[in-house]
Design an enzyme around this catalytic site. Structure first.
Site, short mmCIF file in Angstrom:
data_model
loop_
_atom_site.label_atom_id
_atom_site.label_comp_id
_atom_site.label_asym_id
_atom_site.label_seq_id
_atom_site.Cartn_x
_atom_site.Cartn_y
_atom_site.Cartn_z
N HIS A 296 45.28 -36.78 -24.89
CA HIS A 296 43.82 -36.86 -24.96
C HIS A 296 43.20 -35.47 -24.90
O HIS A 296 42.36 -35.11 -25.74
CB HIS A 296 43.33 -37.73 -23.79
CG HIS A 296 41.85 -37.84 -23.66
ND1 HIS A 296 41.18 -39.05 -23.75
CD2 HIS A 296 40.88 -36.92 -23.40
CE1 HIS A 296 39.89 -38.85 -23.57
NE2 HIS A 296 39.69 -37.56 -23.35
N GLU A 297 43.59 -34.70 -23.88
CA GLU A 297 42.95 -33.39 -23.67
C GLU A 297 43.32 -32.40 -24.77
O GLU A 297 42.46 -31.63 -25.22
CB GLU A 297 43.32 -32.84 -22.29
CG GLU A 297 42.83 -33.68 -21.12
CD GLU A 297 41.33 -33.91 -21.13
OE1 GLU A 297 40.59 -33.04 -21.64
OE2 GLU A 297 40.89 -34.96 -20.63
N HIS A 300 41.20 -32.49 -27.88
CA HIS A 300 39.84 -31.94 -27.80
C HIS A 300 39.74 -30.52 -28.37
O HIS A 300 38.66 -30.11 -28.82
CB HIS A 300 39.36 -31.88 -26.35
CG HIS A 300 38.83 -33.18 -25.82
ND1 HIS A 300 37.98 -33.99 -26.55
CD2 HIS A 300 38.99 -33.79 -24.61
CE1 HIS A 300 37.66 -35.05 -25.81
NE2 HIS A 300 38.25 -34.96 -24.64
N ASP A 309 34.31 -37.17 -26.86
CA ASP A 309 34.42 -38.35 -26.01
C ASP A 309 33.26 -39.28 -26.36
O ASP A 309 32.17 -39.20 -25.80
CB ASP A 309 34.37 -37.96 -24.53
CG ASP A 309 35.65 -37.27 -24.08
OD1 ASP A 309 36.73 -37.74 -24.45
OD2 ASP A 309 35.55 -36.26 -23.35
#
EC number: 3.4.24.-
Length: 346
Positions: A296-297, A300, A309
């Protein structure tokens, strides 16, 4: 790659304590049962007849400060905590230790000093001299002194990715390395490396899945919506870059966050990930896992997938996929849940 091993406290020798100036005795002991991380208790005793003032930031506690002399096999170990600019101390910055009074505080040393390598370590507390400003105080200020030394054997965190960061001179040439900041303990370092291995596994699985178009693939439809060749190719590109970040880029994990969320990053500052409270209680794999959090991170970062997000949780991610597939491709949680694939879909 070597498996991360826990610290073994095979020896806890206590050497003779030097005489401390200003009637202040400093005694250092290892905390029993600290098998993964190195913790010590520091006991300061005012053996004089007058009160002694101690600067609070010279006592181990919540704030970073290079208060210990740590050596491995006789060689100094790097301090990895913050160095803080402060104003001149005022009365509120001191703690009073009355004659005969003792104070015991605990410190987690391996979170502030690089104790990731195997070896014989010695730890000594140092109390530096700070010049007294203004009028003479009724209580004497503690002068430079040091504690006894405690010694121990550390198995360390033996991982090629951790060791790689010290082997490269040029920052732009660093590859496939892992470093830590924010007072990561050895336990946390091992947990991060295990999560990173799991993240590599689910990223590889995702890339393999996307390597061949599957117009009827339910896994893709659940998280990225109806099949479209352009969007499929974008998802494939995103996961290729996520996989590349895990396998080939210099990753930094910071353990200093005390917030309740999982993690955060600054999109224009690759490849540093700040890990927060929920990360440490999450499972290694599965829904909302440590491995998924890393995916997820990393998604980004602008140089990876540049995701936002737009919705949190599986329900919101599935809704985005069904109602606005393009936004699903721009949502970090959709990438995480696609990679975690729980429950498993084809």
């Amino acid at each position: 790659m070597m498996k991360a091993t826990p610290i073994a406290l095979l020896l806890a020798g206590v050497l003779a304590s030097p005489l401390c100036a200003a009637g202040l005795d400093a005694r250092l002991t290892l905390v029993e049962g600290s098998t993964d991380d190195v913790r010590v208790n520091l006991t300061l005793t005012n053996t004089g007849e007058k009160p002694v003032r101690l600067l609070k930031w010279q006592l181990p506690g919540s704030e970073d400060a290079p208060l210990f002399q740590v050596e491995r096999d006789g060689q100094p170990v790097d301090y990895e905590g913050a160095l803080i600019k402060r104003a001149a101390p005022s009365d509120k910055d001191y703690q009073l230790l009355k004659a005969g009074q003792s104070l015991t505080v605990q410190a987690e040393v391996s979170g502030l000093y690089d104790m990731s390598a195997q070896g014989q370590y010695s730890i000594r507390y140092l109390l530096p001299t700070v010049a007294q400003e203004g009028k003479a105080a009724k209580a004497k200020q503690a002068q430079a002194s040091e504690s006894n030394a405690v010694t121990l054997w550390v198995d360390g965190v033996s991982d090629d990715r951790v060791l790689a960061k010290a082997a490269v001179a040029e920052p732009q040439a660093v590859s496939a390395s892992v470093s830590f900041s924010g007072r990561c303990t050895n336990t946390q370092k091992s947990d991060i490396l295990a999560a990173l291995d799991a993240a590599s596994g689910i990223a590889n699985n995702s890339s393999s899945y996307l390597a061949v178009d599957k117009p009827n693939g339910q896994r893709y439809r659940s998280w990225f919506g109806a099949y479209d060749a352009t969007r499929w190719n974008q998802a494939e590109t995103n996961f290729s870059k996520i996989k590349d970040a895990i396998d080939n880029k210099p990753l930094t994990f910071d353990c200093g966050c005390k917030q309740s969320y999982f993690a955060y990053v600054y999109p224009d500052q690759p490849y540093k990930v700040y890990l927060c409270k929920s990360f440490w209680t999450a499972p290694v794999t599965g829904t909302d896992s440590r491995a998924g959090t890393i995916v997820h991170e990393l998604s980004h970062f602008n140089v990876v997938a540049g995701t936002d997000d737009l919705g949190y949780g599986q329900a919101n991610a599935r809704n985005l996929a069904s109602t606005d597939p393009q936004k699903a491709l721009n949502n970090a949680d959709n990438h995480e849940y696609f990679a975690e694939n729980t429950p498993s879909e084809n």
